[in-house]
Write a protein that holds these residues in place. Sequence first.
Motif, mmCIF file in Angstrom:
data_model
loop_
_atom_site.group_PDB
_atom_site.id
_atom_site.type_symbol
_atom_site.label_atom_id
_atom_site.label_comp_id
_atom_site.label_asym_id
_atom_site.label_seq_id
_atom_site.Cartn_x
_atom_site.Cartn_y
_atom_site.Cartn_z
ATOM 1 N N THR A 1 18.506 -29.695 0.287
ATOM 2 C CA THR A 1 18.948 -28.045 1.283
ATOM 3 C C THR A 1 20.152 -27.463 1.383
ATOM 4 N N GLY A 2 20.727 -28.748 0.581
ATOM 5 C CA GLY A 2 22.599 -28.306 0.682
ATOM 6 C C GLY A 2 22.613 -26.782 -0.198
ATOM 7 N N VAL A 3 23.736 -26.248 0.048
ATOM 8 C CA VAL A 3 24.015 -25.338 -0.612
ATOM 9 C C VAL A 3 25.245 -25.831 -1.650
ATOM 10 N N ILE A 4 25.444 -25.284 -2.863
ATOM 11 C CA ILE A 4 26.218 -25.291 -4.083
ATOM 12 C C ILE A 4 26.328 -23.958 -4.346
ATOM 13 N N GLU A 5 26.445 -23.219 -4.300
ATOM 14 C CA GLU A 5 26.846 -21.351 -3.823
ATOM 15 C C GLU A 5 26.628 -20.039 -3.496
ATOM 16 N N VAL A 6 28.230 -20.194 -3.033
ATOM 17 C CA VAL A 6 27.913 -18.705 -1.916
ATOM 18 C C VAL A 6 28.526 -17.773 -2.305
ATOM 19 N N ASP A 7 27.518 -16.776 -2.299
ATOM 20 C CA ASP A 7 28.285 -15.063 -2.799
ATOM 21 C C ASP A 7 28.627 -14.522 -1.516
ATOM 22 N N ARG A 8 29.676 -13.831 -1.280
ATOM 23 C CA ARG A 8 29.870 -13.161 0.490
ATOM 24 C C ARG A 8 30.080 -11.296 -0.451
ATOM 25 N N ARG A 9 29.913 -9.903 0.281
ATOM 26 C CA ARG A 9 30.684 -8.902 -0.017
ATOM 27 C C ARG A 9 31.140 -8.576 1.160
ATOM 28 N N GLY A 10 32.107 -7.690 1.166
ATOM 29 C CA GLY A 10 32.067 -6.592 2.311
ATOM 30 C C GLY A 10 33.139 -5.669 2.482
ATOM 31 N N LEU A 11 33.009 -5.224 3.823
ATOM 32 C CA LEU A 11 33.591 -3.887 3.766
ATOM 33 C C LEU A 11 35.252 -4.204 5.033
ATOM 34 N N GLU A 12 36.461 -4.193 5.088
ATOM 35 C CA GLU A 12 37.526 -4.429 5.699
ATOM 36 C C GLU A 12 37.877 -2.648 6.135
ATOM 37 N N LEU A 13 37.951 -2.572 7.628
ATOM 38 C CA LEU A 13 38.668 -0.981 7.850
ATOM 39 C C LEU A 13 39.636 -1.228 8.633
ATOM 40 N N GLU A 14 40.913 -0.975 8.803
ATOM 41 C CA GLU A 14 41.957 -0.796 9.832
ATOM 42 C C GLU A 14 42.326 0.852 10.204
ATOM 43 N N ALA A 15 42.722 1.397 10.897
ATOM 44 C CA ALA A 15 43.240 2.658 11.451
ATOM 45 C C ALA A 15 43.685 2.750 12.248
ATOM 46 N N ALA A 16 44.906 3.434 12.140
ATOM 47 C CA ALA A 16 45.927 3.988 13.659
ATOM 48 C C ALA A 16 45.999 5.322 13.484
ATOM 49 N N TYR A 17 46.452 6.227 14.634
ATOM 50 C CA TYR A 17 46.645 7.613 14.909
ATOM 51 C C TYR A 17 47.278 7.738 15.850
ATOM 52 N N THR A 18 48.511 8.034 16.311
ATOM 53 C CA THR A 18 49.610 8.462 16.978
ATOM 54 C C THR A 18 50.186 9.965 17.472
ATOM 55 N N LEU A 19 50.004 10.263 18.653
ATOM 56 C CA LEU A 19 50.738 11.453 19.277
ATOM 57 C C LEU A 19 51.503 11.870 19.505
ATOM 58 N N GLU A 20 52.633 12.612 19.617
ATOM 59 C CA GLU A 20 53.771 12.870 19.971
ATOM 60 C C GLU A 20 53.877 12.925 21.665
ATOM 61 N N ASN A 21 52.908 13.187 22.289
ATOM 62 C CA ASN A 21 53.232 12.819 23.291
ATOM 63 C C ASN A 21 52.544 11.771 23.731
ATOM 64 N N GLY A 22 52.696 10.407 23.300
ATOM 65 C CA GLY A 22 52.054 8.862 23.440
ATOM 66 C C GLY A 22 50.437 8.789 23.201
ATOM 67 N N VAL A 23 50.025 9.362 22.494
ATOM 68 C CA VAL A 23 48.354 9.228 23.097
ATOM 69 C C VAL A 23 47.647 8.162 21.759
ATOM 70 N N TYR A 24 47.541 7.192 21.639
ATOM 71 C CA TYR A 24 47.257 6.206 20.335
ATOM 72 C C TYR A 24 45.817 6.039 20.462
ATOM 73 N N MET A 25 45.315 5.966 19.023
ATOM 74 C CA MET A 25 44.421 5.403 18.986
ATOM 75 C C MET A 25 43.885 4.414 17.433
ATOM 76 N N ASP A 26 43.942 3.083 17.530
ATOM 77 C CA ASP A 26 43.381 1.974 17.152
ATOM 78 C C ASP A 26 41.837 1.352 16.229
ATOM 79 N N LEU A 27 41.090 1.188 15.437
ATOM 80 C CA LEU A 27 40.141 0.684 14.921
ATOM 81 C C LEU A 27 40.304 -0.636 13.541
ATOM 82 N N ASN A 28 39.419 -0.403 14.274
ATOM 83 C CA ASN A 28 38.784 -2.093 12.903
ATOM 84 C C ASN A 28 37.713 -2.138 12.927
ATOM 85 N N ALA A 29 36.906 -2.374 11.648
ATOM 86 C CA ALA A 29 36.087 -2.700 11.630
ATOM 87 C C ALA A 29 35.725 -3.214 10.445
#
Length: 658
Positions: free
Chosen positions: A518-546
């Motif tokens: 049962t010992g592991v000799i091989e590992v395969d991994r896949r994924g997607l990473e997302l970073e985003a940021a949105y700001t407005l001139e009035n100081g409003v901001y939104m951040d997103l990480n996924a």
Amino acid sequence: MVARRLDMVRTGAVCFVCGWTGAVQAQTQEDDFLGTIFLGESKREVQTDTATPQTIVDQDEIEDRQAGTVAELIDTVPGVTLVNGATAAGSGINLRGFGANGTFGTDQKILIQIDGATKGSEELYRIGTQLFTDPFLYREVEVLRGTVGSFEYGSGVVGGVVRLETKDAADFTGGEVGFAGRQTLEFSSNGEGITSSTILAWQPSENLEFLANYTRRTLDTQDDGDGNPINPAAGDLDDPSWLLKARYTFGNNRDQSLTFSLTDTQSDQRDVPYDSFGLADFGNVDRFIQNRTATLRYNYNPVGNDLIDLTVELAYADEEVTNDPITPGSPLLDADHRYETTTLRFRNTALFQTGAIEHSLRTGIEFIRRDRLDAFAAPGGTDNRVAVYAVNEMALGQAWTITPAIRFETSDIEGSTAPNDGEFDNSALMGGLSVRYAFQGGWAVFGSAAYTENLPIIDDLGNPDLMEQSEKARTLELGVSYDALDVFTGGDSLALKAVAYDTRLWDATSYGSMSPGTGVIEVDRRGLELEAAYTLENGVYMDLNATISTGEALREDGTTVDWSENPADSLRATFGRRFGEELDLSWEAVANRRYDEGGTVSPGFVVHNLRTTWKPAVLDGAEVRFGVENLFDKTYTPRLSTRPAAGRNFKLTLAKSF
């Protein structure tokens, strides 16, 4: 299934940016992400100008997060999963499904450095990570995910690199002659925590600066959302940490500098379970942990000579774990561990041009010696290594950036005590290539391929067969980024970066099992990473990480199973507004998708955090921070953790710079 998940992430990201209130209230447990990113006046800058999956947590965000452990500073980074992250004992950091697990605090697939000194890298059974240090000591944390950005720092990096840099005196003096300082008091309701951090900075001249930092953190047992103690047998936390740092600048045009830093953190727990993960009862111990690092760094960067930017660095890490048995039982209870790592490195950055190509060539050589005390179930010995590397960032015009990297490393391991007293030599050549193309209008596409080897370690001396086999891994990445102003309306800004990766690890020796086959000799991994940021001139901001990912493991008996260290898909979204320089209000939603693979179920959850920072103009240098973590007092256990997360926690921070 991966394609379906990718569609879910893209859909979830749009929902969170455009209609975050409804998405948060839904708490579907089907979507989930992670995140704090920022552009302009947001929480964190998205690193859109590089092909490396890189995230930098700066001083402002470190203070904003009011973190109790170093791990909590980076839990907003995509691809990062914490194992019991709210507590220092039995906690760990997992990057892209590698790193800490419920058996060891590391699997040697991630690298952690403090001021260039390698930390927390030993496989000590059921003790967890040895990264005992305090967030108040640091000015910046950099996370490099995957392999392609790791060749300057070490070998065998599959999950990624975490680099911490301590505070400088100039951060407080502003480079001006005189005294400066900062006093911080922080209070938390869950566990009745109190932290005091005192910083004194002195700059007697333009060329000389000193800094001293003393931090003491106390915390009683925390409760989960149902009011039950999370880890009542582990005792209370009373950890002092301190930092001493000095810098001297000299030479023609002040082109040379000498920097010295020394950190120390202690943890003293009485009559606590040996197993800090809380999974088995081996008996109780008095456990004392001391974690020290020292770095002496010389830099020479002559004006007018772009070929020389030389750094010579001597780094030393001393990590000691002393166990005194309280109850009779396993010899583990009386095992004392000490491991010292000394690194001497020379590195240089040369800027030059060949034809139309501009080069930034980083080269280096490292001499590494690790000494480890012999202990029960942890063989002792020495590991002497020599490594050379070269990373050449080549820019062709404004569009193309091509970066090849290569590292060659040798290892000579000698055991100190029979029967683990053999001598073994190994070496490996590894490297990678990243390519980035920037379009006009803010868009860029990039990709990379990287190969690395994890050479045998002192822990493997107990099995001579393992000392002849290195672990191999390759990672492929594709990504896209966007960074622009005035996107939807005048004065706004948008930055985003998405990276898809595919990692394969083979010839694995780190995941053996007492059950045959049962010992592991091989590992395969896949994924997607997302970073985003949105700001407005009035100081409003939104951040997103996924983050979404999946992975399988091949066992010795030929069967394929879901990888036991697969993290949950996750999403973290922050919505806030800044009112000038004085006030910052934000709401953070953290969601984990239900994990139900391989017979393991981790329920999904959504929790909410509130943060307020007030810097009153009438009190120059004063800051008041108020936060509420787990606002609705939800009971949940994050995927990969061995105990529930903390329930509702009110935090108050009072700070004054002078």
